[in-house]
Design an enzyme around this catalytic site. Structure first.
Site, short mmCIF file in Angstrom:
data_model
loop_
_atom_site.label_atom_id
_atom_site.label_comp_id
_atom_site.label_asym_id
_atom_site.label_seq_id
_atom_site.Cartn_x
_atom_site.Cartn_y
_atom_site.Cartn_z
N LYS A 22 0.64 -1.15 -0.15
CA LYS A 22 0.09 -0.15 -0.02
C LYS A 22 0.80 1.20 -0.11
O LYS A 22 0.74 2.13 -0.67
CB LYS A 22 -0.96 -0.29 1.26
CG LYS A 22 -1.86 1.09 1.19
CD LYS A 22 -2.38 1.50 2.83
CE LYS A 22 -1.58 2.36 3.75
NZ LYS A 22 -2.15 3.22 4.43
N ASN A 23 1.90 1.24 0.97
CA ASN A 23 2.62 2.54 1.17
C ASN A 23 3.56 2.95 -0.10
O ASN A 23 3.94 3.88 -0.23
CB ASN A 23 3.58 2.37 2.20
CG ASN A 23 2.70 2.63 3.71
OD1 ASN A 23 1.65 2.99 3.77
ND2 ASN A 23 3.36 2.18 4.68
N CYS A 118 -5.04 8.62 9.61
CA CYS A 118 -5.39 8.25 10.89
C CYS A 118 -4.91 9.10 12.08
O CYS A 118 -4.05 9.93 11.89
CB CYS A 118 -4.26 6.77 11.07
SG CYS A 118 -4.87 5.34 9.98
N ARG A 123 1.41 14.72 12.40
CA ARG A 123 2.25 14.42 11.15
C ARG A 123 1.93 15.62 10.10
O ARG A 123 1.44 15.62 9.31
CB ARG A 123 1.73 13.07 10.57
CG ARG A 123 1.89 11.99 11.33
CD ARG A 123 1.67 10.73 10.51
NE ARG A 123 0.28 10.35 10.18
CZ ARG A 123 0.13 9.33 9.44
NH1 ARG A 123 1.03 8.79 9.00
NH2 ARG A 123 -1.31 9.25 9.16
N ASP A 310 4.81 0.70 12.08
CA ASP A 310 3.56 0.26 11.41
C ASP A 310 3.41 -1.21 12.09
O ASP A 310 2.43 -1.87 11.63
CB ASP A 310 3.64 0.22 9.95
CG ASP A 310 3.05 1.60 9.61
OD1 ASP A 310 2.84 2.49 10.34
OD2 ASP A 310 3.17 1.92 8.33
N ARG A 402 -8.53 -0.12 4.60
CA ARG A 402 -7.78 0.71 4.21
C ARG A 402 -6.12 0.14 3.77
O ARG A 402 -5.47 0.47 2.91
CB ARG A 402 -7.42 2.12 5.11
CG ARG A 402 -8.57 2.86 5.29
CD ARG A 402 -8.23 3.94 6.23
NE ARG A 402 -7.12 4.74 5.61
CZ ARG A 402 -5.80 5.21 6.32
NH1 ARG A 402 -6.09 4.91 7.72
NH2 ARG A 402 -5.12 5.89 5.72
#
Length: 426
Positions: A22-23, A118, A123, A310, A402
Site C-alpha cells: 500500500k505505502n 489516521c 504528522r 507500523d 484501508r
C-alpha cells in the site's frame, strides 16, 4: 457498519500470499501526474486507500482503468483538467497530499487541501512544504488549502531534512524529477518503498541515485515517459501475518514475501522464541510455533532498517501473551498506543507511560467486543482475537480495509475462524 467476528483458539497452518505494498502503490500512482504517457502498475493492492486515490486522480483528469478484482491499474494523465485537490477527497487519506509537488512540476501551479488520515498523532507537512519552497515554489496556506505556484518552473536544490520523513522524501523526489538541475536530499528516509518509487521513476526516464541511503541525488529531466512497473510486496502485511501466526500458533509460510526488508522484525520474533525460516531467494518466510511459550522482549520503533512503527501494535498483541514483561517504546508517533486500552479489554496487562508501554504477559486472553481506532491498531485486535478464548468482535473495521487486502479470506484459508458481518446481520 461492518465488524469482524473471530472465534479464537484455532492454530494457523498453510500459505498466505503477500499483496502489493500500500505505502508504495500510493506514491507510484501519483507518479502518473509527471508524464502525459500511460503508466501501468501491476501487483496493485485493491484497498480503500488506493481506490480513494484513484478517484482523486480522476478528479484531476487522469484516465484510470482498474477493473474490480484486477491487480493491474492503468493510469493516463495525457491532459490534466484540474490542478485542485479538494478537501473532501484529500481528507480521506494523507498520501493524497503528495499530488501537490507533481502538479506544480507539471502545470506550474496547484491548490491542494491539507491532509487527513489516521489519528495516530500530529504528522505535519512542514518538511514537504520546505522542500517544495527550496525548489522555488511560492506557497500560501489559506483556509486549509496549500496554494502553490512556480510560474518559471522548479529548480534543483540542496535539501537537508531535520528528520528522515518518508512522506517528505518521496514528495521531494517525485517533484525534483522535473526540476531544472540537480536536487540533493540529505537525511533522507531509507525505507524500501522509496527504492521502489525510484526504480519506477528511473524507468520513466528520471535520473535518481542513492535511494535507500541517507543521501539521494535527482537530476531533473525535461520530461518523463510512460512505463510498466510491478509494485513491491507489502512488508507490513507480511510482518502482520508473521506475528499473527506466532500469536495463534501453527505453521504458516508467507509467499512472495520481501524477506530482506523484514530483518528487524524477524530478529524480534526469534528472540521471542518463534521459529522463523527466511529464504530471500525464494521470497518465502515460514513461521512456526507449536506448543512453545513466547518470551517477552523489549523493542523500540525506529526508521528503517529499525523495527517499523507500523508493526508496533501487532507486536504488542503478541507480547500480551508472552512470559515476562516487555517494554515497547514508540519513537515515531506520539499517539500510537490507542490500541492498548482495547487490548486490555481482552485481558492484556498493559500500562502506558508517555512513549512507553509496559506489557506484562498473561497466560490467556479472553474474548470481548473491541473498537478499532486506526489501521494498524485494528489488525492488532484481530491478532489478539485469534489468540483469545471465545468470540471476539472487532468493530469499526473500515480502518482495516484501508490497508489489508482480503484479510479474512487469507486467514480463513489457514484455519482461522473469522467472518465479516454487517449490522443488518446482527
Amino acid at each position: 457498519m461492518d465488524r469482524l467476528v473471530i472465534q479464537g483458539g484455532h492454530k494457523l497452518n498453510g500459505h498466505i500470499p503477500i499483496s502489493g505494498a500500500k505505502n508504495s502503490a500510493l506514491k507510484l500512482m501519483v507518479a502518473c501526474l509527471l508524464t502525459d504517457q500511460p503508466i501501468t502498475l501491476t501487483n496493485m493492492p485493491s484497498l480503500a486507500d488506493t481506490r480513494f486515490l484513484a478517484q482523486l486522480l480522476e478528479t484531476l483528469g487522469v484516465e484510470v482503468y482498474w477493473p474490480k478484482g484486477s491487480a493491474t491499474c492503468h493510469l493516463n494523465a495525457a491532459e490534466l483538467k484540474s490542478t485542485i485537490a479538494p478537501y473532501d477527497q484529500v481528507r480521506k487519506m494523507r498520501a493524497s497530499f503528495n499530488v501537490l509537488g507533481p502538479l506544480i512540476a507539471r502545470s506550474g501551479h496547484a491548490t491542494v487541501s491539507l491532509p487527513g488520515g489516521c489519528a495516530i498523532g500530529a504528522r505535519p507537512v512542514d518538511l514537504h512544504l520546505q522542500a517544495l519552497e527550496a525548489m522555488g515554489a511560492d506557497l500560501k496556506v489559506e483556509q486549509g488549502y496549500v496554494k502553490a505556484a512556480a510560474i518559471h518552473g522548479l529548480k534543483g536544490a540542496h535539501i537537508n531534512f531535520s528528520m528522515p520523513s518518508v512522506g517528505a522524501t518521496e514528495h521531494a523526489m517525485l517533484t525534483a524529477t522535473l526540476a531544472k538541475g540537480e536536487t540533493i536530499l540529505e537525511n533522507a528516509a531509507r525505507e524500501p518503498e522509496i527504492e521502489d518509487l525510484a526504480d519506477c521513476l528511473n524507468a520513466m526516464g528520471a535520473d535518481i541515485t542513492g535511494a535507500g541511503t541517507a543521501v539521494i541525488r535527482i537530476k531533473g529531466a525535461e520530461s518523463l515517459t510512460g512505463t510498466t512497473h510491478a509494485v513491491m510486496a507489502d512488508r507490513i502485511e507480511a510482518g502482520t501475518y508473521a506475528i499473527a501466526a506466532a500469536a495463534a500458533g501453527g505453521d504458516v509460510t508467507l509467499d512472495g514475501c520481501p524477506v530482506e526488508a523484514l530483518g528487524a522484525m524477524i530478529a524480534k520474533l526469534r528472540e521471542a522464541g518463534v521459529t522463523v525460516d527466511a529464504d530471500e531467494a525464494a521470497h518465502t518466510l515460514r513461521i512456526r510455533r507449536n506448543g512453545t511459550h513466547l518470551k517477552a522482549v523489549n523493542l523500540s520503533t525506529q526508521p528503517h532498517p529499525g523495527f517499523p512503527t507500523d508493526l508496533q501494535a501487532q507486536f504488542m498483541a503478541l507480547m500480551a501473551i508472552a512470559d515476562g514483561t516487555s517494554v515497547i517504546r514508540e519513537t515515531i508517533f506520539e499517539n500510537r498506543f490507542m490500541h492498548a486500552p482495547e487490548l486490555s479489554r481482552l485481558g492484556a496487562d498493559i500500562t502506558v507511560r508517555g512513549q512507553e508501554a509496559i506489557v506484562k504477559g498473561v497466560r490467556q486472553l479472553t474474548a470481548a467486543p473491541v473498537m478499532a481506532t486506526d489501521l494498524r491498531a485494528s489488525v492488532s485486535l484481530v491478532i489478539a482475537g485469534l489468540a483469545a478464548e471465545g468470540e471476539t468482535v472487532v468493530n469499526r473495521i473500515y480502518h482495516l480495509d484501508r490497508g489489508f487486502e482480503r484479510l479474512e479470506e487469507k486467514l480463513t484459508a489457514c484455519g482461522a475462524q473469522i467472518e465479516r458481518r454487517s449490522e443488518d446481520e446482527e
